[in-house]
Scaffold this active site. Structure first.
Site, mmCIF file in Angstrom:
data_model
loop_
_atom_site.group_PDB
_atom_site.id
_atom_site.type_symbol
_atom_site.label_atom_id
_atom_site.label_comp_id
_atom_site.label_asym_id
_atom_site.label_seq_id
_atom_site.Cartn_x
_atom_site.Cartn_y
_atom_site.Cartn_z
ATOM 1 N N LYS A 1 0.817 -1.198 0.000
ATOM 2 C CA LYS A 1 0.000 0.000 0.000
ATOM 3 C C LYS A 1 0.859 1.260 0.000
ATOM 4 O O LYS A 1 0.402 2.342 -0.389
ATOM 5 C CB LYS A 1 -0.874 0.015 1.265
ATOM 6 N N GLU B 1 8.120 2.372 -5.727
ATOM 7 C CA GLU B 1 8.144 1.937 -4.325
ATOM 8 C C GLU B 1 8.175 3.148 -3.401
ATOM 9 O O GLU B 1 8.673 4.212 -3.771
ATOM 10 C CB GLU B 1 9.413 1.094 -4.064
ATOM 11 N N ASP B 2 7.672 2.956 -2.196
ATOM 12 C CA ASP B 2 7.721 4.038 -1.215
ATOM 13 C C ASP B 2 9.116 4.180 -0.611
ATOM 14 O O ASP B 2 9.687 5.254 -0.592
ATOM 15 C CB ASP B 2 6.675 3.808 -0.113
ATOM 16 N N ASP C 1 14.487 -0.143 2.427
ATOM 17 C CA ASP C 1 15.126 -0.252 3.737
ATOM 18 C C ASP C 1 16.227 -1.306 3.596
ATOM 19 O O ASP C 1 17.327 -1.020 3.147
ATOM 20 C CB ASP C 1 14.051 -0.633 4.757
ATOM 21 N N LYS D 1 16.897 4.313 2.576
ATOM 22 C CA LYS D 1 17.653 4.467 3.828
ATOM 23 C C LYS D 1 19.124 4.176 3.565
ATOM 24 O O LYS D 1 19.460 3.232 2.850
ATOM 25 C CB LYS D 1 17.106 3.528 4.903
ATOM 26 N N PHE E 1 12.801 5.043 11.324
ATOM 27 C CA PHE E 1 11.473 4.658 10.863
ATOM 28 C C PHE E 1 10.671 5.928 10.584
ATOM 29 O O PHE E 1 10.602 6.829 11.421
ATOM 30 C CB PHE E 1 10.772 3.789 11.906
ATOM 31 N N ASP F 1 3.281 3.708 6.621
ATOM 32 C CA ASP F 1 2.475 3.479 7.815
ATOM 33 C C ASP F 1 3.313 2.996 8.995
ATOM 34 O O ASP F 1 4.447 2.541 8.849
ATOM 35 C CB ASP F 1 1.438 2.398 7.525
ATOM 36 N N ARG G 1 -0.665 6.772 7.220
ATOM 37 C CA ARG G 1 -0.382 6.891 5.788
ATOM 38 C C ARG G 1 -0.846 8.234 5.238
ATOM 39 O O ARG G 1 -0.341 8.718 4.229
ATOM 40 C CB ARG G 1 -1.097 5.781 5.006
#
Ligand code: IMP
Length: 221
Positions: A97, A153-154, A157, A185, A206, A213, A219
């Site tokens: 999401k 992609e958001d 990581d 990151k 984070f 989220d 979000r």
């Protein structure tokens, strides 16, 4: 979402005050002998540049600063993608999401006829760490063979989620397969990934908001 955070194109300043993709030119705001700040360094202070001239994220002072920096950077990525994919059959794949917000904005900054598709994945394991074991919850509707696919992609990581997705999607024989990640990151152990378009590099903390989220909340920030 608060009105002052909304990344609308209409909220951009009038045309003569907009900055081109690069440094500002021909404006009288900075006097003789005064150094003109580079694009993105003035006003919001949300990013500066590292030794290689690439953007490096700095903690914004407010959500409005962050929204401005995001909008400007996504617009730049859109312009770059427009140039790179001109004349090609482009399919944007949104990884749900988390990527829904960047996908909605980015796709409108790409001035090309393109297709959009969605896939939803979840990674098994603790809520704030990717385990690398990815479950496809919703698969694509499109056939990828012969298409130029850009995976949106958001955040990257550990890179494990994308590593899995790339392997999976490569098997569907696209003409090309590239990644656009809003955030990446740095300073953490991650799998080597060739991310063609990166919005911002951020410290290994984070983060939430703009699609990201914590336990399915935030979000919308
Ligand atoms: P990776 O597999 O470790 O690269 O993690 C990728 C996925 O984990 C992302 O698509 C996000 O869904 C989630 N994720 C990683 N870091 C964060 C974060 O800082 N905030 C929210 N979600 C994150």
């Amino acid at each position: 979402m608060r009105a002052d955070m909304r990344p609308e194109r209409d909220s951009r300043p009038p045309r003569q005050d907009r900055q081109p993709y690069g440094e500002q030119r021909g404006r009288g705001r900075y006097g003789e002998g005064q150094e003109r700040p580079r694009y993105g360094e003035q006003q919001n202070g949300a990013f500066d540049r590292n030794g290689r001239g690439e953007r490096r994220f700095q903690r914004p002072e407010s959500t409005v600063d962050a929204a401005t920096a995001l909008r400007e950077r996504v617009a730049e990525l859109g312009a770059q993608i427009t140039a790179d994919y001109a004349g090609k059959d482009l399919l944007l794949v949104c990884v749900l999401k988390g990527a829904f917000a960047v996908m909605a904005d980015l796709s409108r900054y790409i001035r090309l006829p393109l297709d959009i598709d969605f896939m939803a994945v979840a990674s098994y394991g603790a809520s704030t760490k990717s385990s690398g074991v990815v479950r496809i919850i919703k698969d694509l509707d499109s056939d990828l063979s012969g298409r130029h696919v850009l995976l949106v992609e958001d955040i990257v990581d550990s890179g494990l989620t994308l590593q899995y997705l790339l392997k999976n999607l490569r098997g569907r024989r696209p003409a090309s397969l590239e990644i656009c990640a809003l955030l990446r990151k740095t300073g953490i152990e991650s799998v080597p990934l060739d991310v063609r378009y990166t919005g911002f590099e951020i410290p290994p903390e984070f983060v939430v908001g703009y699609g990201l989220d914590f336990a399915e909340k935030f979000r919308n920030l």
